[in-house]
Write a protein that holds these residues in place. Structure first.
Motif, PDB file in Angstrom:
ATOM      1  N   ALA A  12       5.625   0.323   2.650  1.00  0.00           N
ATOM      2  CA  ALA A  12       5.759  -1.106   2.391  1.00  0.00           C
ATOM      3  C   ALA A  12       6.429  -1.803   3.562  1.00  0.00           C
ATOM      4  CB  ALA A  12       6.571  -1.333   1.120  1.00  0.00           C
ATOM      5  N   SER A  13       6.026  -3.051   3.808  1.00  0.00           N
ATOM      6  CA  SER A  13       6.581  -3.807   4.930  1.00  0.00           C
ATOM      7  C   SER A  13       8.064  -4.085   4.748  1.00  0.00           C
ATOM      8  CB  SER A  13       5.816  -5.128   5.094  1.00  0.00           C
ATOM      9  OG  SER A  13       5.869  -5.888   3.903  1.00  0.00           O
ATOM     10  N   ASP A  14       8.534  -4.103   3.509  1.00  0.00           N
ATOM     11  CA  ASP A  14       9.946  -4.314   3.209  1.00  0.00           C
ATOM     12  C   ASP A  14      10.515  -3.024   2.629  1.00  0.00           C
ATOM     13  OD1 ASP A  14      12.459  -5.078   2.437  1.00  0.00           O
ATOM     14  OD2 ASP A  14      11.822  -6.771   1.211  1.00  0.00           O
ATOM     15  N   ALA A  15      11.381  -2.352   3.380  1.00  0.00           N
ATOM     16  CA  ALA A  15      11.930  -1.064   2.940  1.00  0.00           C
ATOM     17  C   ALA A  15      12.785  -1.197   1.694  1.00  0.00           C
ATOM     18  CB  ALA A  15      12.746  -0.440   4.073  1.00  0.00           C
ATOM     19  N   ALA A  16      13.203  -2.428   1.366  1.00  0.00           N
ATOM     20  CA  ALA A  16      14.031  -2.619   0.170  1.00  0.00           C
ATOM     21  C   ALA A  16      13.248  -2.336  -1.103  1.00  0.00           C
ATOM     22  CB  ALA A  16      14.578  -4.054   0.140  1.00  0.00           C
ATOM     23  N   LEU A  17      11.928  -2.499  -1.064  1.00  0.00           N
ATOM     24  CA  LEU A  17      11.119  -2.299  -2.276  1.00  0.00           C
ATOM     25  C   LEU A  17      11.121  -0.843  -2.743  1.00  0.00           C
ATOM     26  CD1 LEU A  17       8.045  -4.660  -1.775  1.00  0.00           C
ATOM     27  CD2 LEU A  17       9.921  -4.893  -3.404  1.00  0.00           C
ATOM     28  N   GLU A 108      13.824  -8.410  -5.359  1.00  0.00           N
ATOM     29  CA  GLU A 108      13.434  -8.612  -3.958  1.00  0.00           C
ATOM     30  C   GLU A 108      12.323  -9.660  -3.859  1.00  0.00           C
ATOM     31  OE1 GLU A 108      15.199  -7.110  -1.767  1.00  0.00           O
ATOM     32  OE2 GLU A 108      16.228  -5.810  -3.203  1.00  0.00           O
ATOM     33  N   SER A 110      10.104 -10.038  -1.704  1.00  0.00           N
ATOM     34  CA  SER A 110       8.856  -9.474  -1.201  1.00  0.00           C
ATOM     35  C   SER A 110       8.063  -8.719  -2.254  1.00  0.00           C
ATOM     36  CB  SER A 110       9.148  -8.532  -0.022  1.00  0.00           C
ATOM     37  OG  SER A 110      10.022  -7.491  -0.427  1.00  0.00           O
ATOM     38  N   ALA A 120       0.908 -12.155   5.970  1.00  0.00           N
ATOM     39  CA  ALA A 120       1.657 -11.404   4.967  1.00  0.00           C
ATOM     40  C   ALA A 120       0.734 -10.500   4.162  1.00  0.00           C
ATOM     41  CB  ALA A 120       2.397 -12.364   4.037  1.00  0.00           C
ATOM     42  N   ARG A 124      -0.200  -5.732   4.417  1.00  0.00           N
ATOM     43  CA  ARG A 124      -0.222  -4.915   3.200  1.00  0.00           C
ATOM     44  C   ARG A 124      -1.524  -4.137   3.050  1.00  0.00           C
ATOM     45  NH1 ARG A 124       3.310  -9.065   2.295  1.00  0.00           N
ATOM     46  NH2 ARG A 124       5.016  -8.697   0.819  1.00  0.00           N
ATOM     47  N   THR A 129      -0.835  -4.211  -4.164  1.00  0.00           N
ATOM     48  CA  THR A 129      -0.102  -5.461  -3.968  1.00  0.00           C
ATOM     49  C   THR A 129      -0.316  -6.398  -5.143  1.00  0.00           C
ATOM     50  OG1 THR A 129      -0.299  -5.296  -1.555  1.00  0.00           O
ATOM     51  CG2 THR A 129       0.098  -7.489  -2.459  1.00  0.00           C
TER      52      THR A 129
END
Length: 224
Positions: A12-17, A108, A110, A120, A124, A129
């Motif tokens: 994922a583009s956002d590691a927080a997910l 989050e 994202s 964006a 993905r 998504t």
């Protein structure tokens, strides 16, 4: 991997997910027994099938649906599969509960992709998504229906479906042109079709957002 849920990938583009998903999943699974029935190995070598969860240490009801429990915790996204409509409705409702409470991945920004942002959506590619945005153009060919979310249809994000599937997915009361200007949510794996795109194949992969149903109904009456 239980059927009916997709956990965010580490790609994922956002590691927080994926971090939020892992934390939410462990909170559900800790001290519990997990079972998978009628399992098969998917193309990635993962064991997949309907799952159940039993947590005697928590005095929880026996054999809770595993995907629903994970969705309620915000560990992932509901994935429409071959399950019956009642089961899908239950899992989508569990996802909505987690999103409303901002649990897990839903804390989050994202977690939901902006369908109108072509970059964006493009990053993905290859990932499951959930995207939301306004349909700017709707039309199609003899075989396919296209919903475009940007001004450049060759590059912007597009949701597609086979024309023969439109009524099954959207219902008999809608026509493609009636979706123009409506806010929708779509879910599926993003792929490259000139620009980023999701192919919609079954009910639950697209939903009209708040207020869109009423506008579509008015459009139907106006065309009668």
């Amino acid at each position: 991997m239980p059927e009916g849920i997709v956990l965010p990938s580490r790609l994922a583009s956002d590691a927080a997910l994926p971090r939020a998903a892992e934390s939410a999943a462990w909170a559900v699974l800790d001290t519990c027994l997990v079972g998978i029935g009628s399992a098969h190995v998917d193309r990635h070598g993962r064991l997949s099938g309907p799952g159940w969860l039993a947590c005697p240490a928590r005095n929880a009801p026996a054999e809770e649906d595993l995907a629903t429990a994970l969705l309620q915790a915000g560990a992932g996204y509901a994935q429409p599969t071959g399950q019956d409509r009642q089961c899908l409705t239950q899992r989508l409702a569990a996802e909505t509960q987690a999103r409303t409470a901002r649990r897990g991945i839903w804390a989050e920004p994202s977690a939901v992709a902006p369908a109108g942002d072509e970059e964006a959506m493009a990053i993905r590619a290859g990932l499951f998504t959930v995207a939301e945005g306004r349909v700017l153009a709707a039309g199609g060919t003899r075989d396919r229906i296209f919903l475009n979310f940007g001004s450049s249809w060759r590059q912007d994000f597009t949701a597609m479906m086979e024309r023969e599937d439109f009524a099954t997915i959207m219902g008999d009361s809608l026509e493609p042109a009636m979706l123009r200007g409506t806010l929708v949510q779509v879910r599926g794996v993003v792929r490259a079709e000139g620009g980023p795109a999701i192919m919609l194949r079954r009910p639950g992969e697209i939903a009209l957002l708040a207020g869109a149903q009423a506008r579509a109904a008015r459009g139907k009456r106006g065309g009668e």
